[in-house]
Design a protein around this motif. Structure first.
Motif, PDB file in Angstrom:
ATOM      1  N   GLN A 267       0.794  -1.226   0.000  1.00  0.00           N
ATOM      2  CA  GLN A 267       0.000   0.000   0.000  1.00  0.00           C
ATOM      3  C   GLN A 267       0.831   1.282   0.000  1.00  0.00           C
ATOM      4  N   LEU A 268       1.883   1.313   0.814  1.00  0.00           N
ATOM      5  CA  LEU A 268       2.602   2.565   1.031  1.00  0.00           C
ATOM      6  C   LEU A 268       3.811   2.744   0.123  1.00  0.00           C
ATOM      7  N   VAL A 269       4.348   1.632  -0.396  1.00  0.00           N
ATOM      8  CA  VAL A 269       5.474   1.743  -1.326  1.00  0.00           C
ATOM      9  C   VAL A 269       5.001   1.619  -2.769  1.00  0.00           C
ATOM     10  N   LEU A 270       4.222   0.577  -3.045  1.00  0.00           N
ATOM     11  CA  LEU A 270       3.721   0.378  -4.415  1.00  0.00           C
ATOM     12  C   LEU A 270       2.450   1.164  -4.689  1.00  0.00           C
ATOM     13  N   ASP A 271       1.889   1.817  -3.658  1.00  0.00           N
ATOM     14  CA  ASP A 271       0.712   2.674  -3.799  1.00  0.00           C
ATOM     15  C   ASP A 271      -0.505   1.908  -4.316  1.00  0.00           C
ATOM     16  N   MET A 272      -0.667   0.673  -3.852  1.00  0.00           N
ATOM     17  CA  MET A 272      -1.828  -0.125  -4.238  1.00  0.00           C
ATOM     18  C   MET A 272      -3.010   0.223  -3.343  1.00  0.00           C
ATOM     19  N   SER A 273      -4.215   0.096  -3.870  1.00  0.00           N
ATOM     20  CA  SER A 273      -5.415   0.328  -3.078  1.00  0.00           C
ATOM     21  C   SER A 273      -5.559  -0.805  -2.057  1.00  0.00           C
ATOM     22  N   GLY A 318      11.878 -18.014   0.781  1.00  0.00           N
ATOM     23  CA  GLY A 318      10.932 -16.918   0.596  1.00  0.00           C
ATOM     24  C   GLY A 318      11.372 -15.657   1.312  1.00  0.00           C
ATOM     25  N   LEU A 319      11.855 -15.797   2.545  1.00  0.00           N
ATOM     26  CA  LEU A 319      12.326 -14.635   3.310  1.00  0.00           C
ATOM     27  C   LEU A 319      13.541 -14.000   2.642  1.00  0.00           C
ATOM     28  N   ALA A 320      14.425 -14.826   2.092  1.00  0.00           N
ATOM     29  CA  ALA A 320      15.591 -14.288   1.391  1.00  0.00           C
ATOM     30  C   ALA A 320      15.175 -13.475   0.167  1.00  0.00           C
ATOM     31  N   LEU A 321      14.094 -13.899  -0.501  1.00  0.00           N
ATOM     32  CA  LEU A 321      13.591 -13.137  -1.650  1.00  0.00           C
ATOM     33  C   LEU A 321      13.153 -11.730  -1.242  1.00  0.00           C
ATOM     34  N   LEU A 322      12.652 -11.580  -0.003  1.00  0.00           N
ATOM     35  CA  LEU A 322      12.208 -10.260   0.457  1.00  0.00           C
ATOM     36  C   LEU A 322      13.370  -9.274   0.569  1.00  0.00           C
ATOM     37  N   THR A 323      14.591  -9.792   0.658  1.00  0.00           N
ATOM     38  CA  THR A 323      15.752  -8.888   0.709  1.00  0.00           C
ATOM     39  C   THR A 323      16.034  -8.271  -0.651  1.00  0.00           C
ATOM     40  N   GLN A 324      15.299  -8.708  -1.673  1.00  0.00           N
ATOM     41  CA  GLN A 324      15.486  -8.172  -3.035  1.00  0.00           C
ATOM     42  C   GLN A 324      14.368  -7.222  -3.447  1.00  0.00           C
ATOM     43  N   LEU A 325      13.449  -6.908  -2.535  1.00  0.00           N
ATOM     44  CA  LEU A 325      12.379  -5.964  -2.875  1.00  0.00           C
ATOM     45  C   LEU A 325      12.959  -4.591  -3.193  1.00  0.00           C
ATOM     46  N   SER A 326      12.276  -3.867  -4.060  1.00  0.00           N
ATOM     47  CA  SER A 326      12.734  -2.523  -4.418  1.00  0.00           C
ATOM     48  C   SER A 326      11.559  -1.563  -4.466  1.00  0.00           C
ATOM     49  N   VAL A 327      11.852  -0.288  -4.447  1.00  0.00           N
ATOM     50  CA  VAL A 327      10.820   0.750  -4.492  1.00  0.00           C
ATOM     51  C   VAL A 327      10.106   0.753  -5.829  1.00  0.00           C
ATOM     52  N   ALA A 434      10.523  14.136  -3.343  1.00  0.00           N
ATOM     53  CA  ALA A 434      11.763  13.880  -2.596  1.00  0.00           C
ATOM     54  C   ALA A 434      11.474  13.143  -1.299  1.00  0.00           C
ATOM     55  N   VAL A 435      10.416  13.551  -0.598  1.00  0.00           N
ATOM     56  CA  VAL A 435      10.061  12.910   0.669  1.00  0.00           C
ATOM     57  C   VAL A 435       9.612  11.466   0.441  1.00  0.00           C
ATOM     58  N   LEU A 436       8.745  11.259  -0.536  1.00  0.00           N
ATOM     59  CA  LEU A 436       8.255   9.909  -0.809  1.00  0.00           C
ATOM     60  C   LEU A 436       9.402   8.979  -1.197  1.00  0.00           C
ATOM     61  N   SER A 437      10.302   9.464  -2.040  1.00  0.00           N
ATOM     62  CA  SER A 437      11.433   8.644  -2.465  1.00  0.00           C
ATOM     63  C   SER A 437      12.323   8.278  -1.277  1.00  0.00           C
ATOM     64  N   ALA A 438      12.636   9.278  -0.444  1.00  0.00           N
ATOM     65  CA  ALA A 438      13.515   9.026   0.704  1.00  0.00           C
ATOM     66  C   ALA A 438      12.857   8.085   1.705  1.00  0.00           C
ATOM     67  N   ALA A 439      11.556   8.311   2.011  1.00  0.00           N
ATOM     68  CA  ALA A 439      10.858   7.493   3.001  1.00  0.00           C
ATOM     69  C   ALA A 439      10.708   6.049   2.528  1.00  0.00           C
ATOM     70  N   ARG A 440      10.338   5.870   1.267  1.00  0.00           N
ATOM     71  CA  ARG A 440      10.151   4.516   0.754  1.00  0.00           C
ATOM     72  C   ARG A 440      11.469   3.766   0.654  1.00  0.00           C
ATOM     73  N   THR A 441      12.520   4.456   0.255  1.00  0.00           N
ATOM     74  CA  THR A 441      13.834   3.815   0.192  1.00  0.00           C
ATOM     75  C   THR A 441      14.302   3.395   1.581  1.00  0.00           C
ATOM     76  N   ALA A 442      14.086   4.257   2.581  1.00  0.00           N
ATOM     77  CA  ALA A 442      14.471   3.931   3.957  1.00  0.00           C
ATOM     78  C   ALA A 442      13.661   2.743   4.475  1.00  0.00           C
ATOM     79  N   PHE A 443      12.371   2.703   4.158  1.00  0.00           N
ATOM     80  CA  PHE A 443      11.516   1.600   4.582  1.00  0.00           C
ATOM     81  C   PHE A 443      11.997   0.286   3.974  1.00  0.00           C
ATOM     82  N   ILE A 444      12.308   0.289   2.681  1.00  0.00           N
ATOM     83  CA  ILE A 444      12.777  -0.924   2.002  1.00  0.00           C
ATOM     84  C   ILE A 444      14.083  -1.420   2.620  1.00  0.00           C
ATOM     85  N   HIS A 445      14.965  -0.484   2.979  1.00  0.00           N
ATOM     86  CA  HIS A 445      16.209  -0.883   3.635  1.00  0.00           C
ATOM     87  C   HIS A 445      15.903  -1.623   4.941  1.00  0.00           C
TER      88      HIS A 445
END
Length: 484
Positions: A267-273, A318-327, A434-445
């Protein structure tokens, strides 16, 4: 169902009630903490007053509080409602599980019944996001709590007609002192771990640990000296019981921790409903149903230890695959990872539950169910709290270096990703991106780090199971009668 829809509602709760990061974590996990504190007590109470009676009382309370929670005016009020839901919920799981162990004495029937019991949780996981997504598309966030009301109403109508009553005819009165000590022990220790995970070592967590250890020591001493203890501690002498309980706690720690992040990612990174996010989360719930239904058949020919080990390796993949998620990526990778995790974990939950509860004599099934569910809820609450706090710490640390220097409202943005997304809508276009990019990148990390920790946890469970449960032969899930 209630838990999965709550995850979907987190963004709207953040936007409407404006909880702090600490309050948001409490909204999510205070339910689990109250369960962890009360499950053993409720399991024992069910053995004494009747498991069906306790189930119906809890169902009525759960439905009533759900209605109140739906209209919570503040974050603090919602936390209080979630705590009461935890009290009500503590009556439900041990009552249903102990009823199953009394209704189905044949080992094969019991394995299928426990598998179906686990599948019921997973079915709720499928229905919850889909119905919750529809409700969140058209109504306010509180509507998701109303999903529980017709279910509990149905229980109150059908329960007296179709469920038999079971109680221990020789049980004494409920030991209120032991009950109070068990609650103080669990709540104090969980609170201490939560505060350390969020704020580091300090005076409050240290005091809470000391109180919890003191109460726990008094609880154990009381159980060892009373002629009719609330919890028969001799169960812990059984190797299969101890190991299965440990595996169950760590497995649910892993499962709940990742689930919180995936729901926010959609919802918050991919902006899905909310509805699209619910659909994306449905395959993992289907995976839980398939895995929990297949396990009773597989375990007839394969030792439980090896099935648990194989399942945890699959979950680790499956958990290891989550380490490859991206914004910028799509939902396919997260959906695939969640499905693998579900298929791997589902057999683990059913097998360990049957090993734990099957260790106890029938008249103590409620107490053993309470121990099993206490471990499960404690693992879930700690998974959300500790893994969530690790992710939050990384999120805040990254944002400290990546946000524009002239930005207003930085406190809200650094609080949670939900607050950052909400605050960004009030900013000019250049700052918003800028805020959305920074926040989503930090969340993914943060997701990458916590997924890596969970991967190691999954592999640890697999090794533990093979090392300590390999003596249990295929088809025998009695929980270790005669096994040390």
């Amino acid at each position: 169902m209630d838990l999965t829809v709550l995850h979907l509602a987190v963004p709207q709760i953040s936007a409407t009630l404006h909880p702090t990061s600490s309050e948001l974590l409490w909204i999510i996990d205070v339910y689990g903490f109250m369960l962890a504190g009360l499950l053993i007590t409720m399991g024992t109470l069910g053995d004494r007053i009747g498991r069906r009676r306790l189930l119906l009382i809890g169902g009525a309370l759960f439905g009533a509080v759900s209605i109140v929670a739906a209209f919570s005016p503040t974050a603090e009020f919602l936390i209080a409602c979630r705590a009461l839901l935890g009290v009500a919920g503590a009556t439900i799981a041990p009552s249903t599980l102990s009823l199953i162990f009394n209704m189905f004495r044949d080992p094969r029937q019991r394995s299928l019944a426990v598998g179906t019991w686990v599948s019921a949780f997973s079915a709720g996981g499928v229905v919850g996001p889909l119905l919750g997504g529809v409700l969140l598309e058209h109504f306010w966030w509180g509507s998701v709590f109303l999903l529980a009301v017709p279910v509990m109403a149905l229980l109150l109508v059908l329960g007296p007609k179709v469920l038999p009553e079971f109680r221990d005819p020789d049980a004494g009165r409920l030991d209120l002192t032991s009950a109070a000590l068990s609650v103080v022990t669990m709540i104090s220790l969980v609170l201490a771990m939560k505060k350390v995970a969020q704020d580091g070592v300090g005076t409050l967590p240290l005091v809470a640990v000391l109180i919890g250890l003191a109460a726990g020591a008094l609880f154990v001493r009381r159980q060892l000296t009373r002629p009719d203890p609330m919890l028969d501690l001799s169960l812990f002498r059984l190797g299969a019981f101890r190991t299965s309980l440990g595996i169950n706690v760590i497995a649910i720690f892993v499962a709940f921790g990742y689930f919180l992040f995936v729901a926010q990612y959609f919802q918050l990174v991919l902006d899905m409903s909310p509805l699209r996010a619910g659909i994306a989360m449905a395959p993992s719930s289907v995976g839980f149903i398939i895995g929990s239904q297949a396990a009773p058949h597989i375990v007839r020919v394969l030792r439980p230890a090896y099935l648990i080990g194989a399942g945890m390796v699959l979950a680790a993949v499956g958990l290891a695959l989550l380490t490859q998620l991206s914004v910028t990526g799509g939902p396919a990778l997260a959906v695939t990872a969640s499905l693998l995790i579900a298929l791997g974990l589902a057999p683990v939950f059913g097998i360990t539950t049957e090993l734990i509860v099957g260790s106890a004599p029938p008249e103590q099934a409620g107490a053993a169910s309470g121990v099993s569910e206490t471990g499960a809820e404690l693992g879930g609450a700690l998974g959300i709290s500790i893994l969530g706090s690790i992710g939050l710490a990384i999120y805040r640390s990254d944002l400290a270096d990546s946000l524009p220097s002239d930005l207003p409202h930085t406190t809200a943005i650094r609080d949670t990703l939900g607050e950052a997304v909400q605050t960004a809508t009030t900013l000019p276009d250049n700052l918003q991106s800028a805020v959305l990019s920074a926040a989503r990148t930090a969340f993914i990390h943060g997701v990458h780090i916590t997924a890596a920790v969970a991967t190691l946890g999954a592999l640890l469970i697999g090794i533990l199971a093979v090392a300590h449960l390999r003596h249990v032969p295929p088809g025998e899930l009695s929980g270790g009668h005669g096994h040390d």
